[in-house]
Design an enzyme around this catalytic site. Structure first.
Site, PDB file in Angstrom:
ATOM      1  NE  ARG A  14      -3.334   0.314  -0.663  1.00 47.21           N
ATOM      2  CZ  ARG A  14      -3.237   0.606  -2.000  1.00 47.21           C
ATOM      3  NH1 ARG A  14      -2.919   1.831  -2.395  1.00 47.21           N
ATOM      4  NH2 ARG A  14      -3.488  -0.304  -2.891  1.00 47.21           N
TER       5      ARG A  14
ATOM      6  CE  LYS B 203      -1.995  28.641  -4.809  1.00 44.62           C
ATOM      7  NZ  LYS B 203      -3.060  29.223  -5.628  1.00 44.62           N
TER       8      LYS B 203
ATOM      9  CE  LYS C 249       1.594  34.830  -4.154  1.00 45.11           C
ATOM     10  NZ  LYS C 249       1.225  33.461  -3.669  1.00 45.11           N
TER      11      LYS C 249
ATOM     12  CD  GLU D  71       0.296  37.982  -7.279  1.00 44.44           C
ATOM     13  OE1 GLU D  71       0.845  37.071  -6.617  1.00 44.44           O
ATOM     14  OE2 GLU D  71      -0.845  38.395  -7.030  1.00 44.44           O
TER      15      GLU D  71
ATOM     16  CG  ASP E 271      -2.442  36.435  -9.917  1.00 45.21           C
ATOM     17  OD1 ASP E 271      -2.262  35.229 -10.198  1.00 45.21           O
ATOM     18  OD2 ASP E 271      -3.166  36.823  -8.983  1.00 45.21           O
TER      19      ASP E 271
END
Lengths: 281, 281, 281, 281, 281, 281
Positions: E101, E136, E168, E198, E219
């Site tokens: 597994r 992410k 950002k 960004e 973005d």
């Protein structure tokens, strides 16, 4: 000679490798060389010195390439000249280049310690005094640094706070007297623990002789004062001189007749020895 | 100034404490002083220097006594004179004495690094060059040593093998040419990774200018050769001088006009700065 | 009394908790009780004994509920009767029930050790001999078991292989002689390390007196032979009797005049003391 | 027979070794014997018993000397007489002596558990009842102790709090009733989790029979009461007797017809079995 | 292709194994099969895809059975059809079933990532844009997921917060302006660190061109706006499109001429690829 | 509802943070914002779903800033709409930005699992079947994913290989028959362990009814065949349907009358739910 066990050394070398390989790996070598390509590497001294830590250095390559072949390696404790080959390996090229800096950082540092220890030991060959290190070590490397001191002919003081008692000025001041401090210690420790007490004056020293202790640390005394201290002790305790011992002064200190001279800078301030890795395809 | 996060520093300090406390604890202080007794401790510089690592040092006491009170503490990066009090704490007596050596070993080492870095930085103030450290750090302490370099006014080169590419002589030799090595790297790395290449000759340098790289490391060149190299580059790459840079020579190197000078000894050979702990009941 | 530092105890308690809570948590209590519900718990002795490890036991609850309130707790080293309340806490109900077994397993084990140690110590009160433990401890619990021995009035032999030298029969046989073994050790160890040698015969003992050692372990000797051995030593070494020392025989051994009697079963075979947790809503 | 996987056992043995080797290593053996010297070691029982943990014991040597040769080793679960050789190894001398105490501490403890378990199992052979252990284990050693119980012919109750539900007196008291507690559990757990409930009275037992549970723990009941309880259950639940079960009383308890008898002292109070290491050059 | 080093992968696989084997081991297989029984296992794709993580999967078996034999194994990065055998091993039966597994969970997840990455890469082959992943990722698996992206033909953005700078919207808003943020960053970082910013609007983009940065993240812009942005940049910065990029839309985005398209769902939402283990005695 | 204990969750969150912060820290935010500056952060859903993991997400901020203030936080298990604020914190700005991605990666993943679980649970509300997860989880996250399944109204199958027995096709094939496999298991496991057997045919199912097992896994059967299987079982075993269960088909499967439907894709293929962090000064 006692050597640190691999079980103890491996976590240090592994930690050092992970610090350098990071999470992403060796961007440079892994991009340039295919997996499986092998190369030959020679660890070469750029300066003369005393060898310490060759196993730890080679372990850096082995942890990256378990099939590394060690062609030759000198023994720790040996003196080497500039240009000497300290070890040669046959290794996966990526592993050789990824392990290079870790191996050399460890080896340069430990040979630096051993070489400085050796210089102190040689300086007090006659009359003989024993050079010992302290707990003033680099965090995380005490095991290896204390070993490097032995490679250089020095000896180890206690390893840490838990294997022997050293009653210092702060303890005495807070406890009120040497007698109070020694009595408190004696009531708590077992029969396999030695006790040493630091004194700053000859009066303290005389008072100490009535106490059940094993050794005295004579702190920051002049050579003359040390000589007087040695006379006062008369062989009843192991005597250790300490405090700002530089290489120029150490022989004079040894002439005082103390048994031991402890030197912090061997471990906390030894410059790294210049060692490189020569690679051939 | 960027500071290493406590989440990253705590394991280092905890490891250093455990190395010194061992498994049995502080035989001396625990025998002499009752639990709960408090004392005041002052961290005092015995020599002048630049502060680095005060948080790590204080953390040693906090990990042993979570209720330690920090009465005062100077800021990392500050210059201090001999005799200066760097921090004062109110602490459990056992914790203060058990943590003393760990705190001072860390602080002495990091202030040593910062102070040497500062000396280099001051030596190249005009004409200005930036002093950068290398990966020649003490195993386990890279994070803190790179921070100490910043405290001394220096800058950091790449942290490790995984955050930037540095193609060195060994890579070039094994790859056959600078072009081969750069091409291989470019095919593998992402757009956020910078590439620097080491060259030993001006011919190599000229060849390099045709490659898509960000910086050049001019290794072991004389000041004259460096000047010529800077002319050849003509601002198209960041230029970095490297190799056996000692304090006496660094200003002359800076006059060559290179952008950066990297100095391994700042991290691998800085002597520990003498710092002590004064305790009052 | 010296106490193991929380920094050293916490990983043991945390490991014990994780062993019992597993990966899925306490299925029973978490299903029955809502988060946040509080309860009162009393740690109560079902049998009389000597207290050791109360901090470790309470830590099990604290690690699960940092806001646990300790209403009362007796001091380690104290004697208690059956029915005595050893500590009382106000705690999150889930934490109280999830920590119960870990706390009681630790406490029952350590009180068992302390209580047996106390029985031995009381048995040799007059003439006085000191009861010491050995390295025959439960893997993972040496620190706490050696502390429990001290709580019971006993003393600790060396902690482990690295803080003192004990030359045993196997060492002597393989080294060829006591002299060889002692000489080899003396050449390698520092001045803060004590040396003890095990002997099986009085001839070995006489030979040992010429060697630079600190203590002798008289192994598996009858009381008469021990008396003779003590005479032979004449105060020149610390004397320790060892080997199959049961409670019925220990007083007779003490009458031989040995300084120390080491007893392995205190740590490796002490039955757990029966202690329970009474919970009120 | 199910055996704990090496992946799970190795961290326990490694931890035990590090506890005994410390940070400085085996001062005695490393001083006396050169690296590379080999010796032969025989693990010999001083008392009869049931074997458990031979792999863990041998692993202690293997972790110190990966080239250790195991000449012979008996199988766990076997009965042995006093004087029996349980295993023989060819090993580096330093590794053999440094690993000796760890190997014997583990083996003596686990054989102690297995031998006591076997005594209980033999005592209830006819009429047959199954002997099961509890969560009253030594912190850090549950995996190995539960395995030792199986080596002695016993069986394991749940491993920990997360693999099955046991509703005990405290849960019932705080929840208000058995019904409340069972209902709360049933609403939260999956279909692969068994549920057992502790009862102290026959009335509780009768009430329990209406609940969806798998087993009942009959706590601290007399043999007569147990017999009545077994009658009441009539095979609808697994029945387990528990509470102060000593060896003299266990056969009588078995006669009540309960399926299982759980015995805490097998794991928390089994005396260590006397096992030694005989070394030949 | 760069591959994550085994030194980095092994802790992940070991952790995954321990998560599944638990503390008690594989109750099913260890009960049914004797130790030492061997079996043959084939890792077979049930669906077509791109291979990633075969070494990690095989390591699961090797950690349980160091003598596992790998009969065949495809190379990461390869495309495979449904029914393809990805690897075959000869293994201890218990190890094969206990590792199954873990091996399949890792492999299914990583092939899922690689297969989705490959789909994106193929969708933007002409005009060519480079597909890059983001931060992410699934906690604990970033190293392997970023590798899987490369196996699928994608490229990696920065690994984490410490190897490159990405300013950002939140940074800009809190800092007051792009200029403030870039200036603050430039004063703190070394010369080997790239900087990307960004922007949400073309005005921001125009302002950014005056700043010393390496790349711009455009973005959540429409394809038309992206095209205009690419024109404005005019090759002076690396351009990256980002924000809700689904497979249906990615080719149109690529036509805008951006250099890079970053896609979070490749790592955070790729469905696991169906892969099974076929076992023969 | 049962919640994973913080003692178990903290290492996962800490590991995830260290994976993202790296060794050098957050270059961007630490360069731009001074230590001590505070900001307000709102965790906001961009899509509707079911909440799971809010404590783990908030822990990411707390580990970086122990003084973080949680202004509000919804309860796990709650349904939320797009735009809903799931939690709001007052936090050190550096900590907020450094923890953002870790918090959102965890939360997005776990809400993705919970939301998909909820969709399956809602689809089988009438006739009611219970949705259970499998061991097909993401390595390292099983504890949290199984919790997320419960947050979505699903139930957990066994946690791992050590808490229950599941005899699958490979076990049966290698053991020769279901009877052999069940008998071997019954001889080894304790009374608190449940046993489930996988069958592929109705003949196997009929044979199974003679064995002492608790549940049957009906693998890859059509709804009609499942109905027949349920009839055959007649309530004597818990029945579980398994194999390629997609959302469109699950209601039909439920109509067959099985007790449980296990769905691997809930944990291994749930897409991450889109959740963001809005920051205000």
């Amino acid at each position: 000679m006692r050597k640190p066990h691999r079980l103890l050394v491996e976590p240090i070398v592994r930690g050092a490798l992970l610090e350098d390989i990071g999470r992403g790996g060796d961007l440079t070598s892994e991009s340039i060389f295919p997996a499986g390509r092998r190369a030959s590497g020679a660890i070469v001294a750029r300066k003369p010195g005393t060898l310490a830590g060759i196993d730890a250095a080679l372990l850096a390559f082995e942890l990256l390439d378990p099939r590394v072949g060690v062609i030759e390696a000198r023994e720790d404790g040996a003196h080497f000249e500039a240009g000497a080959t300290l070890a040669r390996v046959d290794c996966d090229t990526r592993a050789l280049l990824a392990g290079e800096r870790t191996a050399l950082n460890l080896l340069g540092h430990l040979c630096g310690v051993a070489t400085l220890a050796r210089a102190y030991v040689d300086a007090v060959a006659d009359p003989k005094a024993r050079i010992v290190c302290t707990r003033k070590t680099t965090p995380g490397l005490r095991l290896l640094e204390k070993y490097a001191v032995r490679c250089g002919g020095g000896e180890n003081h206690r390893f840490a706070l838990d294997d022997a008692v050293l009653i210092k000025d702060n303890h005495i001041a807070l406890a009120g007297s040497i007698h109070n401090a020694v009595a408190a210690v004696r009531a708590e420790i077992g029969h396999m623990v030695k006790v040493e007490v630091e004194v700053d004056t000859l009066d303290q020293l005389r008072a100490l002789l009535a106490e059940p202790v094993d050794a005295v640390l004579l702190d920051n005394m002049s050579p003359e004062m040390l000589r007087e201290a040695v006379d006062i002790v008369g062989g009843r305790l192991v005597t250790e001189a300490s405090g700002g011992v530089d290489l120029a002064r150490v022989a004079e200190i040894a002439k005082s007749g103390v048994d031991l001279i402890s030197v912090g800078r061997i471990t906390h301030s030894a410059p790294s020895l210049d060692i490189g890795l020569d690679i051939a395809p």
